[in-house]
Scaffold this active site. Structure first.
Site, PDB file in Angstrom:
ATOM      1  CB  VAL A 138      -0.906  -0.031   1.214  1.00  0.00           C
ATOM      2  CG1 VAL A 138      -1.860   1.299   1.189  1.00  0.00           C
ATOM      3  CG2 VAL A 138      -1.821  -1.018   1.340  1.00  0.00           C
ATOM      4  CD  GLU A 196       0.317  -2.405 -16.042  1.00  0.00           C
ATOM      5  OE1 GLU A 196       0.412  -3.022 -16.975  1.00  0.00           O
ATOM      6  OE2 GLU A 196       0.864  -2.120 -14.914  1.00  0.00           O
ATOM      7  CE  LYS A 211      -2.083   0.036  -4.419  1.00  0.00           C
ATOM      8  NZ  LYS A 211      -1.604   1.021  -5.555  1.00  0.00           N
ATOM      9  N   GLY A 305       7.173   2.671  -8.287  1.00  0.00           N
ATOM     10  CA  GLY A 305       8.803   2.755  -8.556  1.00  0.00           C
ATOM     11  C   GLY A 305       9.411   1.699  -7.963  1.00  0.00           C
TER      12      GLY A 305
END
Lengths: 332, 164
Positions: A138, A196, A211, A305
């Protein structure tokens, strides 16, 4: 601290690079990807593994698999960073259960199994006297699970509100800043690599809902499921709607909300004043925690990231080392 | 509300100051002088005002502290406000009906409507201001709006309201 890493996608590679660059006292004794695995109880060469992955597309011996690593390798902590499957949680769920049953700690960025089988996994960890940590599931680099479990220990969490999906936040903030349509902003998100090819998971609000389930399981009750969340995505948001909001000094953001007092579990686009702390730009994530003692706390940071996610995973590994040292069974 | 005070310099200002102190907004002030015999000349003032939720009792206390007598307090009306955004085929699904569903409750009203219609085939976006007497009525009005939105396939964007 010996770790075995399952998964060599961007998170796995980022983690290996960070462990290689920084002297953290972490030794990687095994790695596995979907096609192969590599084990060495004295530590593998991270550079060679990364190089092999780059050249061949797989990291080690194709006669070995992730299950071999989980069941045979010498490690203290299993790091499960394989691609997530929100429906079954597999194969990560099996990996995690096998490692816990073997008396090994587990650190994961894998949302599927944590959201699906939170209670079962925690029961298994407790039974075997080991820890299961999932900070990276999360909010990317934001240490929200640490804040909830350690920093705010003793507080009653009254509610959590958060921007938990960087892709949606990027789209909405670009629509506001540049007057783009939803379709244009989505296209831009794809070009930047934030969305995506199939953006359904993000723009329909499923990813932030998963999440939210993990957060709710952490601070509320351990049986919350994805089906309990009322989910609305951002794909119907028009630029006119954002402009109408701005005329009132407001904007629109996709907010995940968990409020035990009102029984709310919801992901939906919401109107927020432009000055609101949750109005963050680009792919940032932001989470506000309302508590009885500490009042309101807002955390803002990078939500994705490879190195940022590695930060969350390393935080978990070192937490286990520092606060649970010696309690794991020694590997043979 | 109707107030009674001495007709002396500064009295009206003293009576009105608490309204801004509690974040109120004066809509109208009507005053008239009455002869009241021994008590001298009294000023009777009627004020129509808007107040934030739950501030009425503070205001009453503050006005009384100024030595001003409150003769009567009228009905509380539509003091609670919420702005929402609705996206969908608003016109083709009878916008009048959508607004009516709130208005016909008697406890809440749509008091503002800003609509943007890009093209006939595309969805419209609207900003609605809804007023209700109190928070409970507002929540009921929102529930009606949620139901209408589900019925008519609108996306309803509600404000984020945090724990108080």
């Amino acid at each position: 601290m010996r770790v075995a890493i399952l998964g060599m996608g961007s998170v796995g590679k980022g983690l290996l690079q960070v462990i290689n660059q920084k002297d953290l006292g972490i030794t990687v004794t095994a790695v596995a990807d979907s096609k192969s695995a590599l084990m060495d109880r004295d530590g593998i060469s991270i550079e060679e593994v990364l190089e092999a992955k780059k050249i061949h597309g797989y990291c080690g011996d194709t006669s070995l698999s992730s299950v071999d690593v989980v069941t045979k390798a010498a490690y203290d902590v299993l790091v499960e960073v394989t691609p997530t499957n929100a429906t079954t949680g597999e194969p990560a769920l099996t990996h995690i259960l096998q490692a816990l049953t073997r008396g090994r700690h587990v650190v994961t960025s894998n949302k599927g199994p944590i959201a699906r089988e939170f209670e079962r996994l925690h029961r298994c960890a407790a039974k075997n006297g080991v820890m299961l940590r999932y900070e990276a599931t999360v909010g990317g680099a934001i240490p929200v699970i640490h804040v909830l479990q350690q920093g705010l220990a003793g507080n009653r969490v009254r509610a959590i509100y958060g921007v938990l999906n960087g892709t949606c936040n990027f789209i909405l903030s670009r629509m506001a800043a540049e007057g783009l349509s939803y379709e244009q902003a989505l296209l831009e998100a794809r070009e930047m690599g934030y969305a995506e090819a199939d953006p359904t998971y993000d723009v329909k609000g499923i990813d932030p809902a998963i999440k939210l389930v993990i957060l709710a399981n952490t601070f509320w009750k351990k049986t919350v499921q994805l089906e309990d969340v009322d989910i609305t995505g951002i794909d119907m948001i028009t630029n006119d709607a954002i402009r109408l909001a701005e005329e009132e000094d407001c904007t629109i953001r996709l907010i995940a909300e968990a409020n035990p007092e009102r029984g709310i579990l919801r992901v939906a686009p919401r109107l927020l004043p432009l000055s609101h702390p949750l109005v963050v730009e680009g792919t940032l994530n932001a989470i506000t925690i309302e508590t009885d003692l500490a009042g309101e706390i807002t955390l803002i940071g990078k939500g994705a990231g490879s190195v940022e996610t590695a930060s969350a995973i390393i935080g978990d590994i070192l937490f286990i080392r520092d606060f649970h040292a010696g309690s794991h069974k020694k590997a043979p | 509300m109707k107030l009674e005070m001495k007709d002396a310099p500064g009295q009206l200002v003293a009576a009105l100051r608490p309204i801004s102190e509690v974040g109120g907004n004066i809509i109208a002030v009507i005053h008239q002088r009455d002869r009241k015999g021994e008590r001298g000349e009294m000023l009777s003032v009627q004020i129509v005002l808007e107040l934030p939720d739950q501030r009425l009792s503070d205001l009453i206390r503050l006005i009384r502290e100024q030595g001003v007598n409150i003769q009567r307090i009228g009905h509380e009306r539509l003091l609670y406000e919420k702005t929402v955004i609705v996206i969908g085929h608003l016109i083709h699904t009878d916008l009048g009906d959508t607004v009516d569903r709130i208005d016909c409750t008697g406890f809440a009203e749509v008091t503002g409507l800003n609509i943007s219609m890009p093209a006939i085939t595309q969805v419209s976006s609207a900003r609605l201001v809804i007023k209700a007497v109190n928070k409970e009525d507002m929540e009921q009005a929102m529930e009606i709006l949620r139901r209408v939105s589900r019925e008519k396939d609108f996306l309803l964007v509600e404000p984020l309201e945090e724990v108080e």
